[in-house]
Enzyme design. Structure first.
Site, PDB file in Angstrom:
ATOM      1  N   LYS A  90      47.512  69.277  57.955  1.00 30.61           N
ATOM      2  CA  LYS A  90      46.049  69.201  57.846  1.00 30.61           C
ATOM      3  C   LYS A  90      45.446  70.607  57.870  1.00 30.61           C
ATOM      4  CE  LYS A  90      45.979  64.602  59.777  1.00 30.61           C
ATOM      5  NZ  LYS A  90      45.986  63.754  60.969  1.00 30.61           N
ATOM      6  N   GLN A 143      44.426  63.962  67.057  1.00 27.67           N
ATOM      7  CA  GLN A 143      45.672  63.431  66.508  1.00 27.67           C
ATOM      8  C   GLN A 143      46.217  62.327  67.417  1.00 27.67           C
ATOM      9  OE1 GLN A 143      47.050  64.347  63.448  1.00 27.67           O
ATOM     10  NE2 GLN A 143      48.327  62.572  63.856  1.00 27.67           N
ATOM     11  N   ASP A 197      37.396  61.235  60.700  1.00 27.28           N
ATOM     12  CA  ASP A 197      38.459  60.224  60.553  1.00 27.28           C
ATOM     13  C   ASP A 197      37.844  58.839  60.321  1.00 27.28           C
ATOM     14  OD1 ASP A 197      41.123  60.841  60.455  1.00 27.28           O
ATOM     15  OD2 ASP A 197      41.385  61.013  62.633  1.00 27.28           O
TER      16      ASP A 197
END
Ligand code: NDP
Length: 289
Positions: free
Chosen positions: A50, A94, A117
């Site tokens: 990422k 994460q 997200d």
């Protein structure tokens, strides 16, 4: 006749070029903060990927590494600081988190305006009622792949296998939106005779995390297969000792399907691309304010 391969790698490269171009023209540099607690090797490699994608798109990326025994209070404090940080437009935690940290509480601490997200209850609700929001990255990437494959889903039957909050449920919700207009069936482990449903599908989205969930005999000839699964299969011929495979059995599905996403190189690259997309959107909204 074999299925056409729907390349997420190709579509990602195209979209990432567009994202980089738009990023360069913005008055603010889009910034993404990625929080990693602990040292799970798979999580670490996702975070690195990422970060690299962010930098290649000309965005600012900040990695925040916290020890595996970090307290909930410290983690929430970090999120609060990032919520108030003007250089950061997107915050990503994460997953999975260490077991002693309640995932839900941590996700809900992220400001919905920086939840790139699309996992907070606010953004999930906005998605469900069709309000503007950050769409969750994997489901959004799946929609883009279907569009890229040239498939018009209006009036078609989509069967989604898997009902997780991050993949199956949002995919089903997005496919049943009026602008897509598919008829959606959502299957899970409680479904009796999965093949009965998948054989009626014009498109099957497989998101179970079980290799071989979908085989060629479970498909209608000409169906489109979107394979979300990422499964590690032991393989002594590979230096890593494993190979990646999806939830669909590629060998038996490809001859029956009209198009199929490969694993790797299908849905996977799209997830990170849509994360960049959301971070750019967030920075654009910030610039407009
Ligand atoms: P979860 O484990 O959270 O959910 C799996 C779902 O599949 C559950 O709803 C489960 O049903 C259902 N399921 C499992 N086995 C079967 C079966 N045999 N028949 C029917 N339904 C079944 O997984 P995720 O949704 O998080 O992820 C799914 C897969 O996608 C994983 O391989 C994951 O690694 C991958 N993934 C890939 C991403 C990418 O970027 N490429 C991003 C996110 C995930 P029930 O609810 O009844 O238990």
């Amino acid at each position: 006749m074999g299925a056409k391969i729907i390349s997420g790698k190709e579509l990602s490269a195209k979209l990432r070029e567009e994202i980089a171009r738009e990023t360069a023209s913005l008055p603010v540099k889009p910034g993404l903060a990625v929080i990693l607690a602990g040292d799970n090797p798979a999580s670490l490699s996702y975070v690195k990927a990422k970060e690299k994608a962010c930098q290649e798109a000309g965005m600012y990326s900040r990695e925040i590494r916290l020890p595996g025994d970090v307290s909930k209070a410290e983690l929430l404090g970090t999120i609060r600081e990032l919520n108030a940080d003007a250089a950061i437009h997107g915050i990503l935690v994460q997953l999975p988190l260490p077991k002693h940290i309640p995932e839900k509480e941590v996700i809900e601490a992220i400001s919905p305006e920086k939840d790139v997200d699309g996992f907070t209850a606010i953004n999930t609700g906005r998605m469900l009622i069709g309000e503007k929001c950050f769409l969750p990255c994997t489901p959004h990437g799946i929609l883009k792949l279907i569009e890229f494959a040239g498939m018009d889903l209006a009036g078609k039957h989509a069967v989604v296998v898997g009902r997780s909050n991050i993949v199956g449920k949002p995919v089903a919700a997005l496919l049943s939106r009026k602008e897509v207009n598919a008829t959606v069936t959502l299957c899970h482990t409680g479904t009796r005779d999965l093949g009965f449903y998948t054989r009626q599908a014009d498109v099957v989205v497989a998101a179970t995390g079980r290799a071989g969930t979908l085989t060629g005999d479970m498909l209608k000839p000409g169906a489109v297969v979107i394979d979300v699964g990422v499964n590690r299969i032991p393989d002594s011929t590979r230096p890593s000792g494993y190979r990646l495979t999806g939830d669909a059995d590629f060998e038996s599905c490809a001859p029956v399907a009209s198009a199929i996403t490969p694993v790797p190189g299908g849905v996977g690259p799209m997830t990170i691309t849509m994360l960049l997309w959301n971070t750019l959107e967030s920075a654009k909204l910030h610039a407009a304010r």
